[in-house]
Structure formats: structure tokens, C-alpha cells
Design a protein around this motif. Structure first.
Motif, PDB file in Angstrom:
ATOM      1  N   LEU A   1       7.372  -4.741  -5.279  1.00  0.00           N
ATOM      2  CA  LEU A   1       7.861  -5.336  -6.627  1.00  0.00           C
ATOM      3  C   LEU A   1       7.559  -4.234  -7.488  1.00  0.00           C
ATOM      4  CD1 LEU A   1       9.452  -7.576  -7.823  1.00  0.00           C
ATOM      5  CD2 LEU A   1       7.300  -8.389  -8.270  1.00  0.00           C
ATOM      6  N   MET A   2       8.427  -3.720  -8.236  1.00  0.00           N
ATOM      7  CA  MET A   2       7.930  -2.359  -9.105  1.00  0.00           C
ATOM      8  C   MET A   2       8.131  -2.971 -10.520  1.00  0.00           C
ATOM      9  SD  MET A   2       6.774  -0.423  -6.946  1.00  0.00           S
ATOM     10  CE  MET A   2       6.347   0.961  -7.835  1.00  0.00           C
ATOM     11  N   GLY A   3       7.448  -2.628 -11.591  1.00  0.00           N
ATOM     12  CA  GLY A   3       7.618  -3.128 -12.940  1.00  0.00           C
ATOM     13  C   GLY A   3       8.613  -2.114 -13.601  1.00  0.00           C
TER      14      GLY A   3
ATOM     15  N   ARG B   1       0.672  -1.230  -0.023  1.00  0.00           N
ATOM     16  CA  ARG B   1      -0.169  -0.087   0.073  1.00  0.00           C
ATOM     17  C   ARG B   1       0.805   1.248   0.088  1.00  0.00           C
ATOM     18  NH1 ARG B   1      -5.074  -2.045   3.758  1.00  0.00           N
ATOM     19  NH2 ARG B   1      -5.753  -3.409   2.162  1.00  0.00           N
ATOM     20  N   LYS B   2       1.823   1.272   0.490  1.00  0.00           N
ATOM     21  CA  LYS B   2       2.919   2.516   0.769  1.00  0.00           C
ATOM     22  C   LYS B   2       3.876   2.482  -0.195  1.00  0.00           C
ATOM     23  CE  LYS B   2       1.539   3.314   5.457  1.00  0.00           C
ATOM     24  NZ  LYS B   2       2.056   3.802   7.015  1.00  0.00           N
ATOM     25  N   LYS B   3       4.267   1.564  -0.854  1.00  0.00           N
ATOM     26  CA  LYS B   3       5.418   1.327  -1.572  1.00  0.00           C
ATOM     27  C   LYS B   3       6.646   1.493  -1.016  1.00  0.00           C
ATOM     28  CE  LYS B   3       2.434   2.314  -5.436  1.00  0.00           C
ATOM     29  NZ  LYS B   3       2.005   3.348  -6.613  1.00  0.00           N
ATOM     30  N   VAL B   4       6.905   0.811   0.187  1.00  0.00           N
ATOM     31  CA  VAL B   4       8.103   1.321   1.034  1.00  0.00           C
ATOM     32  C   VAL B   4       8.391  -0.237   1.589  1.00  0.00           C
ATOM     33  CG1 VAL B   4       7.815   3.672   1.541  1.00  0.00           C
ATOM     34  CG2 VAL B   4       6.773   1.931   2.942  1.00  0.00           C
ATOM     35  N   PRO B   5       9.688  -0.569   1.902  1.00  0.00           N
ATOM     36  CA  PRO B   5       9.828  -1.882   2.785  1.00  0.00           C
ATOM     37  C   PRO B   5       9.452  -1.811   3.931  1.00  0.00           C
ATOM     38  CG  PRO B   5      11.918  -0.748   1.661  1.00  0.00           C
ATOM     39  CD  PRO B   5      10.823   0.030   1.439  1.00  0.00           C
ATOM     40  N   ALA B   6       9.149  -2.870   4.783  1.00  0.00           N
ATOM     41  CA  ALA B   6       8.614  -3.142   6.040  1.00  0.00           C
ATOM     42  C   ALA B   6       9.108  -4.264   6.716  1.00  0.00           C
ATOM     43  CB  ALA B   6       7.074  -2.788   6.112  1.00  0.00           C
ATOM     44  N   GLN B   7       9.202  -4.253   8.175  1.00  0.00           N
ATOM     45  CA  GLN B   7       9.573  -5.450   8.775  1.00  0.00           C
ATOM     46  C   GLN B   7       8.845  -5.411  10.073  1.00  0.00           C
ATOM     47  OE1 GLN B   7      13.702  -5.523   9.357  1.00  0.00           O
ATOM     48  NE2 GLN B   7      13.943  -7.433  10.066  1.00  0.00           N
ATOM     49  N   LYS B   8       8.801  -6.509  10.645  1.00  0.00           N
ATOM     50  CA  LYS B   8       8.043  -6.865  11.923  1.00  0.00           C
ATOM     51  C   LYS B   8       8.327  -8.207  12.202  1.00  0.00           C
ATOM     52  CE  LYS B   8       3.953  -5.043  12.552  1.00  0.00           C
ATOM     53  NZ  LYS B   8       3.872  -3.899  13.597  1.00  0.00           N
ATOM     54  N   ARG B   9       8.340  -8.342  13.824  1.00  0.00           N
ATOM     55  CA  ARG B   9       8.309  -9.482  14.395  1.00  0.00           C
ATOM     56  C   ARG B   9       6.897  -9.783  15.061  1.00  0.00           C
ATOM     57  NH1 ARG B   9      13.368 -11.523  18.039  1.00  0.00           N
ATOM     58  NH2 ARG B   9      14.363 -11.353  16.105  1.00  0.00           N
ATOM     59  N   PHE B  10       6.430 -10.952  14.810  1.00  0.00           N
ATOM     60  CA  PHE B  10       5.317 -11.556  15.297  1.00  0.00           C
ATOM     61  C   PHE B  10       4.941 -12.913  15.446  1.00  0.00           C
ATOM     62  CE2 PHE B  10       5.017 -10.393  10.788  1.00  0.00           C
ATOM     63  CZ  PHE B  10       3.985 -11.536  10.430  1.00  0.00           C
ATOM     64  N   TRP B  11       3.858 -13.334  16.061  1.00  0.00           N
ATOM     65  CA  TRP B  11       3.477 -14.640  16.011  1.00  0.00           C
ATOM     66  C   TRP B  11       2.565 -15.047  15.309  1.00  0.00           C
ATOM     67  CZ3 TRP B  11       5.771 -18.060  19.455  1.00  0.00           C
ATOM     68  CH2 TRP B  11       6.812 -17.434  20.494  1.00  0.00           C
ATOM     69  N   ILE B  12       2.596 -16.206  14.528  1.00  0.00           N
ATOM     70  CA  ILE B  12       1.453 -16.627  13.841  1.00  0.00           C
ATOM     71  C   ILE B  12       0.843 -18.109  14.187  1.00  0.00           C
ATOM     72  CG2 ILE B  12       2.191 -15.558  11.693  1.00  0.00           C
ATOM     73  CD1 ILE B  12       3.125 -18.171  10.753  1.00  0.00           C
ATOM     74  N   LYS B  13      -0.197 -18.373  13.795  1.00  0.00           N
ATOM     75  CA  LYS B  13      -0.710 -19.920  14.241  1.00  0.00           C
ATOM     76  C   LYS B  13      -0.714 -20.456  12.858  1.00  0.00           C
ATOM     77  CE  LYS B  13      -4.433 -22.566  15.926  1.00  0.00           C
ATOM     78  NZ  LYS B  13      -5.662 -22.630  16.550  1.00  0.00           N
ATOM     79  N   SER B  14       0.242 -21.362  12.484  1.00  0.00           N
ATOM     80  CA  SER B  14       0.240 -21.894  11.152  1.00  0.00           C
ATOM     81  C   SER B  14      -0.697 -22.900  10.858  1.00  0.00           C
ATOM     82  CB  SER B  14       1.517 -22.992  11.059  1.00  0.00           C
ATOM     83  OG  SER B  14       1.588 -23.982  11.783  1.00  0.00           O
ATOM     84  N   LEU B  15      -0.974 -23.214   9.595  1.00  0.00           N
ATOM     85  CA  LEU B  15      -2.267 -23.928   9.211  1.00  0.00           C
ATOM     86  C   LEU B  15      -2.157 -25.269   9.874  1.00  0.00           C
ATOM     87  CD1 LEU B  15      -2.538 -22.698   5.421  1.00  0.00           C
ATOM     88  CD2 LEU B  15      -3.644 -22.043   7.551  1.00  0.00           C
ATOM     89  N   ASP B  16      -0.871 -25.819  10.267  1.00  0.00           N
ATOM     90  CA  ASP B  16      -0.744 -27.060  10.960  1.00  0.00           C
ATOM     91  C   ASP B  16      -1.180 -27.063  12.685  1.00  0.00           C
ATOM     92  OD1 ASP B  16       1.542 -26.070  12.013  1.00  0.00           O
ATOM     93  OD2 ASP B  16       2.746 -27.485  10.909  1.00  0.00           O
ATOM     94  N   GLY B  17      -1.528 -25.745  13.047  1.00  0.00           N
ATOM     95  CA  GLY B  17      -1.931 -25.530  14.358  1.00  0.00           C
ATOM     96  C   GLY B  17      -0.891 -25.178  15.388  1.00  0.00           C
ATOM     97  N   SER B  18       0.466 -25.209  14.981  1.00  0.00           N
ATOM     98  CA  SER B  18       1.571 -24.527  15.838  1.00  0.00           C
ATOM     99  C   SER B  18       1.758 -23.168  15.776  1.00  0.00           C
ATOM    100  CB  SER B  18       2.828 -25.400  15.493  1.00  0.00           C
ATOM    101  OG  SER B  18       3.277 -24.951  13.976  1.00  0.00           O
ATOM    102  N   LYS B  19       2.144 -22.804  16.922  1.00  0.00           N
ATOM    103  CA  LYS B  19       2.233 -21.114  16.921  1.00  0.00           C
ATOM    104  C   LYS B  19       3.727 -21.142  16.711  1.00  0.00           C
ATOM    105  CE  LYS B  19      -1.534 -20.399  20.101  1.00  0.00           C
ATOM    106  NZ  LYS B  19      -2.009 -19.835  21.163  1.00  0.00           N
ATOM    107  N   LYS B  20       4.094 -20.095  16.102  1.00  0.00           N
ATOM    108  CA  LYS B  20       5.570 -19.594  15.408  1.00  0.00           C
ATOM    109  C   LYS B  20       5.705 -18.026  15.768  1.00  0.00           C
ATOM    110  CE  LYS B  20       5.692 -23.670  12.763  1.00  0.00           C
ATOM    111  NZ  LYS B  20       6.037 -24.514  11.305  1.00  0.00           N
TER     112      LYS B  20
END
Length: 130
Positions: free
Chosen positions: A111-113, A83-102
Motif C-alpha cells: 500500500l503506497m502513499g 519488504r519487496k514492495k511487490v504483489p505476492a501470492q501463496k497457498r498454505f495451511w494455517i492453524k486458526s485461533l479456534d484450533g482448526s486447520k485451514k
């Protein structure tokens, strides 16, 4: 089905060869590909999930901050890069589709043409161990 930009096609090809987990979206934010190394983090093969709209992939993994609070889609690095056309970085938690938290570190970039037009965005994901 609309034709994909060559840059998006080439990025998908490159991502399939990388040892780094990669997640790729088109200009509308629709998931178009994630590679085999991302499958290990996300908990399911891309062939099983297929493409997903931004409203689904940005919530299906239940992204949470370090205090367990939900991270809204617009605060995710890939959505910011798109949306902003700039790099971004973050650390966070996800629940993967196999149910594990990572815990993951995601670094995203637009990605620009060749004409300077946005053709998508890419994120590289790394699981944070320990």
C-alpha cells in the motif's frame, strides 16, 4: 501513539466494507486490522486479538506448506509485499485461533502513499475448500 497515514486509515475503512477477508499491516509489519470475514478464517474477532507485531502474527497461525513444513515469516505473501514492495501470492495451511486447520490462498500487495512512500500492505485471504 503515532498518527497513521490517511491511506492506511482509508484502506481499513474499505476493508470493513468488503465481503472478502482482508488483513492489513503498517509499514513496520504490525497488524492494524482484519475484517469480519477474515475473523471466520482466523478464528477470533479482531477486537479480541487487537494489533500484533509481525513476529507474533506471522507465527501465531503456524503457517505450513503442503508437506507440513513451517513457512518462515519472510516467505509469507504479506511480508514479501511489505519488504519487496511487490504483489505476492501463496497457498498454505494455517492453524486458526479456534484450533482448526485451514488451507488458505493469500494474495498480498503493498500500500503506497501519494508520495510513493510505503504506508503498509494488504492481504486478501480465501479459504480453499476441498
Amino acid at each position: 501513539m503515532p498518527q497513521k497515514d490517511i491511506e492506511l486509515i482509508l484502506m481499513r475503512q474499505l476493508a470493513s466494507c468488503l465481503a472478502t477477508p482482508v488483513f492489513l499491516v503498517d509499514p513496520q509489519g504490525n497488524l492494524v486490522f482484519y475484517n469480519e470475514h477474515a475473523e471466520a478464517i482466523l478464528g477470533r474477532r479482531f477486537e479480541e486479538t487487537g494489533s500484533m507485531p509481525v513476529g507474533l502474527w506471522s507465527t501465531i497461525f503456524s503457517p505450513r506448506d503442503g508437506r507440513g513444513r513451517e513457512i518462515l515469516p519472510e516467505a509469507l505473501p504479506l511480508v514479501i509485499a511489505l519488504r519487496k514492495k511487490v504483489p505476492a501470492q501463496k497457498r498454505f495451511w494455517i492453524k486458526s485461533l479456534d484450533g482448526s486447520k485451514k488451507q488458505v490462498e493469500a494474495t498480498a500487495f503493498p500500500l503506497m502513499g501519494q508520495t510513493g512512500r510505503l504506508v503498509g500492505a494488504v492481504t486478501m485471504i480465501q479459504e480453499v475448500k476441498g
